[in-house]
Scaffold this active site. Structure first.
Site, PDB file in Angstrom:
ATOM      1  N   TYR A 134      -5.845   0.414  -0.358  1.00  0.00           N
ATOM      2  CA  TYR A 134      -6.869   1.294   0.191  1.00  0.00           C
ATOM      3  C   TYR A 134      -6.799   2.671  -0.475  1.00  0.00           C
ATOM      4  O   TYR A 134      -5.975   3.522  -0.127  1.00  0.00           O
ATOM      5  CB  TYR A 134      -6.704   1.446   1.700  1.00  0.00           C
ATOM      6  CG  TYR A 134      -6.744   0.146   2.481  1.00  0.00           C
ATOM      7  CD1 TYR A 134      -7.381  -0.985   1.978  1.00  0.00           C
ATOM      8  CD2 TYR A 134      -6.131   0.043   3.725  1.00  0.00           C
ATOM      9  CE1 TYR A 134      -7.415  -2.169   2.686  1.00  0.00           C
ATOM     10  CE2 TYR A 134      -6.166  -1.142   4.451  1.00  0.00           C
ATOM     11  CZ  TYR A 134      -6.803  -2.246   3.922  1.00  0.00           C
ATOM     12  OH  TYR A 134      -6.830  -3.417   4.635  1.00  0.00           O
ATOM     13  N   HIS A 190      -0.743  -9.526   1.602  1.00  0.00           N
ATOM     14  CA  HIS A 190      -2.154  -9.119   1.557  1.00  0.00           C
ATOM     15  C   HIS A 190      -2.946  -9.933   0.538  1.00  0.00           C
ATOM     16  O   HIS A 190      -2.675  -9.885  -0.663  1.00  0.00           O
ATOM     17  CB  HIS A 190      -2.226  -7.630   1.195  1.00  0.00           C
ATOM     18  CG  HIS A 190      -3.543  -6.986   1.487  1.00  0.00           C
ATOM     19  ND1 HIS A 190      -3.883  -5.737   0.994  1.00  0.00           N
ATOM     20  CD2 HIS A 190      -4.613  -7.392   2.215  1.00  0.00           C
ATOM     21  CE1 HIS A 190      -5.085  -5.405   1.426  1.00  0.00           C
ATOM     22  NE2 HIS A 190      -5.550  -6.410   2.156  1.00  0.00           N
TER      23      HIS A 190
END
Length: 314
Positions: A48, A134
């Site tokens: 992010y 992830h």
């Protein structure tokens, strides 16, 4: 997992400048608003904003008692310097940040440990509560043979409290639950008013095995975020059939005095395997709105009517 979790958690992709830039002060105000509204789980990832989300989240939580919240970050993408002399510009993964770093997939034992060490440095913490593998969609073998065992070892040593997997698909999460000892899963966008594929196998299996599910992406990246459906669905422009379906759901909601985003926030928690809904926001105002919507009861008759019109199942 044996530690308590808040029913609603804060997803911090937006304060990593997802789609558009957010200033430092606004990012801090957003995290402060989430904490003040009772959000006690905070989720982030190196992905992010090329680490920006982690840095901002860590700075904003620095003055809070560490035992008053839980925090998750993720592994699988290492951040490395961009090639010297390469073209300057912005990140090409949807985040409005300088492309001075690049992401390298790495689910190896050493890569996972290095990723976590670097995340802790950005967060300014010596430990996190949950580490998620992830998006291992194309990396199953390495994720299950190296990443998971490495994180399980850190869990056994008390370095992390829980190990999980976070993905935008249910099928591989189901394999992880069946074939490993993951403590939890984060399912993004696959248990929503518009996509309930997660309820086919994953959620029943998690319920059977006592594996908690965090539901993320409940607005499907934007289409369900406003009562008048518009914008993106799973980070791409929404198709007309999806827009039409969302409008039909909104019309039924309206008959019951409920808004579309209010129903989108409430729907995932109807399944007993779902323990928390993780919601992103880019401003304090969005957090305040989401918290207010989450606090409003949704009548059972709404779900019955949506089912009767074949707009939802379950």
């Amino acid at each position: 997992m044996t530690f308590p979790l808040s029913t609603y958690g804060f997803g911090s992709a937006s304060i990593g400048n997802l789609f558009t830039a957010v200033g430092d002060d606004e990012a801090r105000a957003t995290v402060d608003a989430a904490y003040d509204a009772g959000f006690r789980h905070f989720d982030t990832a190196p992905h992010y904003g090329l680490g920006l989300s982690e840095r901002r989240l860590g700075a904003a939580l620095a003055g809070r008692p560490r035992d008053s919240y839980t925090l998750s970050t993720k592994v699988g993408r290492l951040l490395v310097p961009a090639p010297a002399g390469g073209p300057a510009g912005r990140d090409d993964q949807g985040f409005d940040v300088p492309a001075d770093l690049r992401r390298v997939w790495d689910f190896s034992r050493d890569g996972v440990r290095r990723s976590l060490e670097e995340s802790l440095a950005r967060l300014g913490l010596d430990a996190v509560d949950i580490v998620l593998i992830h998006d291992p969609d194309d990396h199953w073998e390495q994720a299950v043979s190296e990443a998971y065992p490495a994180l399980a070892e850190l869990r056994d040593q008390g370095v992390v409290r829980a190990v999980g997997v976070g993905m935008n698909q249910a099928e591989m999460l189901t394999r992880f639950v069946r074939e490993t000892g993951v403590d939890m899963v984060m399912l993004a966008g696959r248990h929503t008013l518009l996509d309930r594929s997660g309820a086919e196998e994953l959620l029943p299996l998690c319920q059977e095995r006592g594996v908690p599910v965090f539901a993320a992406g409940v607005f499907n990246s934007g289409l369900l975020a406003t009562h008048e459906p518009s914008g993106t669905y799973d980070y791409a422009p929404a198709s007309e059939p999806l827009l039409a379906r969302a409008r039909r759901i909104a019309a039924v909601c309206e008959r019951h005095g409920v808004t579309l985003p209010q129903a989108a926030l409430a729907f995932p928690l109807r399944h007993p395997a779902v323990v928390s809904v993780v919601v992103g926001a880019r401003s304090a105002a969005e957090v305040t709105r989401n918290a207010a919507l989450a606090g409003r009861p949704v009548p059972e008759d709404l779900w019955a009517d949506l089912a009767a019109e074949e707009l939802i199942t379950g």
